[in-house]
Enzyme design. Structure first.
Site, PDB file in Angstrom:
ATOM      1  CG  HIS A 140      -7.717  -1.961   9.230  1.00 30.44           C
ATOM      2  ND1 HIS A 140      -6.810  -1.104   8.316  1.00 30.44           N
ATOM      3  CD2 HIS A 140      -7.624  -1.339  10.364  1.00 30.44           C
ATOM      4  CE1 HIS A 140      -6.331   0.001   9.159  1.00 30.44           C
ATOM      5  NE2 HIS A 140      -6.845  -0.207  10.391  1.00 30.44           N
ATOM      6  CD  GLU A 191      -4.469  -3.075   0.685  1.00 36.28           C
ATOM      7  OE1 GLU A 191      -5.072  -3.845   0.774  1.00 36.28           O
ATOM      8  OE2 GLU A 191      -4.196  -2.275   1.333  1.00 36.28           O
ATOM      9  NE  ARG A 220      -1.547   5.280   3.928  1.00 41.92           N
ATOM     10  CZ  ARG A 220      -1.982   4.113   4.405  1.00 41.92           C
ATOM     11  NH1 ARG A 220      -0.757   3.194   4.351  1.00 41.92           N
ATOM     12  NH2 ARG A 220      -3.158   3.467   4.791  1.00 41.92           N
ATOM     13  CG  HIS A 279      -1.781   0.920   1.158  1.00 36.41           C
ATOM     14  ND1 HIS A 279      -3.135   0.864   1.963  1.00 36.41           N
ATOM     15  CD2 HIS A 279      -2.051   2.313   0.546  1.00 36.41           C
ATOM     16  CE1 HIS A 279      -3.935   1.831   1.786  1.00 36.41           C
ATOM     17  NE2 HIS A 279      -3.091   2.847   0.908  1.00 36.41           N
ATOM     18  CB  THR A 325      -3.601   2.832   9.162  1.00 32.27           C
ATOM     19  OG1 THR A 325      -3.719   1.476   8.517  1.00 32.27           O
ATOM     20  CG2 THR A 325      -4.482   3.143  10.419  1.00 32.27           C
TER      21      THR A 325
END
Length: 237
Positions: free
Chosen positions: A190, A70, A45, A43, A100
């Site tokens: 999660h 993701e 960012r 993931h 998160t």
């Protein structure tokens, strides 16, 4: 069978904290697959505080199971996914400064935007999944976007389970039942952990994949990565 995709963001966090290449992210991905993991998730960012965009590119050469990327479908992220062509892209409505992931999509309000993004990925042969809360209206809305799958955001379940409230599974079971009726694939992730994964799996019909990172890597500090991967696989049989 429910597949285990291991999120390796925390490996990148550890590496970045010291500089250099220890631990070696690519080798960890190779080893997780060797240990029985059925997928690798990252993931990235915008600030690249853990997974770097170049990591996502480099992993293409070593992930031979399923590769899941993701993120929030801003242009930079979309360009990365279209370049690397992972098995699956999971769309998450993260703010740039989010610590998160903390919410699913409003699939009704964002329907037109999601339809456009998903169509572009599917034209390129990439399976799509969108992050949703266990709310029936949001699951029904997801069907209208054209997505292949949903990923149920499981933080609320994990919190309630930790308090001993097993009824916290009920919204997730209802959401999964509707997804099955609508022919939507079901993923989840999660705060799933060795403590709660068996109960969650047993109560979610048609669960195809779980993406687990923070808990799995934390548990591995005490129990070892190979052992923990296999403990998850045993609990999900």
């Amino acid at each position: 069978m429910t597949k285990l995709s291991v999120n390796i963001n925390k490996i990148a966090t550890l590496r970045n904290s010291r500089g250099g290449n220890v631990p070696n992210l690519l080798q960890v991905a190779i080893d997780i697959q060797k240990f029985g993991g059925q997928g690798i998730t990252v993931h990235p960012r915008p600030d690249e505080r853990h997974i770097r965009y170049q990591d996502a590119r480099d992993l293409v050469a070593v992930v031979h199971t399923e590769y899941n990327i993701e993120g929030n479908p801003v242009k930079k992220f979309m360009d990365l996914v279209l370049e690397t062509k992972p098995t699956q892209v999971t769309l998450v409505p993260d703010a740039d400064d989010a610590l998160t992931s903390n919410a699913g999509w409003d699939t009704i309000r964002n329907k037109d935007f999601l339809k456009e993004v998903i169509a572009e990925f599917k034209r390129n042969g990439i399976r799509t999944s969108i992050f949703v809360d266990p709310v029936l209206e949001m699951v029904a809305g997801a069907k209208e976007t054209g997505t292949d799958r949903i990923e149920l955001y499981t933080e609320a379940f994990a919190h309630e389970y930790g308090l001993g409230n097993y009824n916290g599974i009920e919204p997730y079971a209802a959401a999964a039942a509707l997804a099955n009726e609508l022919d939507l694939g079901i993923n989840a992730g999660h705060d799933l952990s060795l403590d709660n994964i068996k109960f969650f799996k047993e109560n979610i019909p048609g669960l195809l994949e779980v993406s687990i990172g923070h808990a799995l890597i934390s548990e591995s500090i005490y129990l070892g990565l190979e052992n923990v991967v296999n403990m998850y696989l045993q609990r999900m049989k």
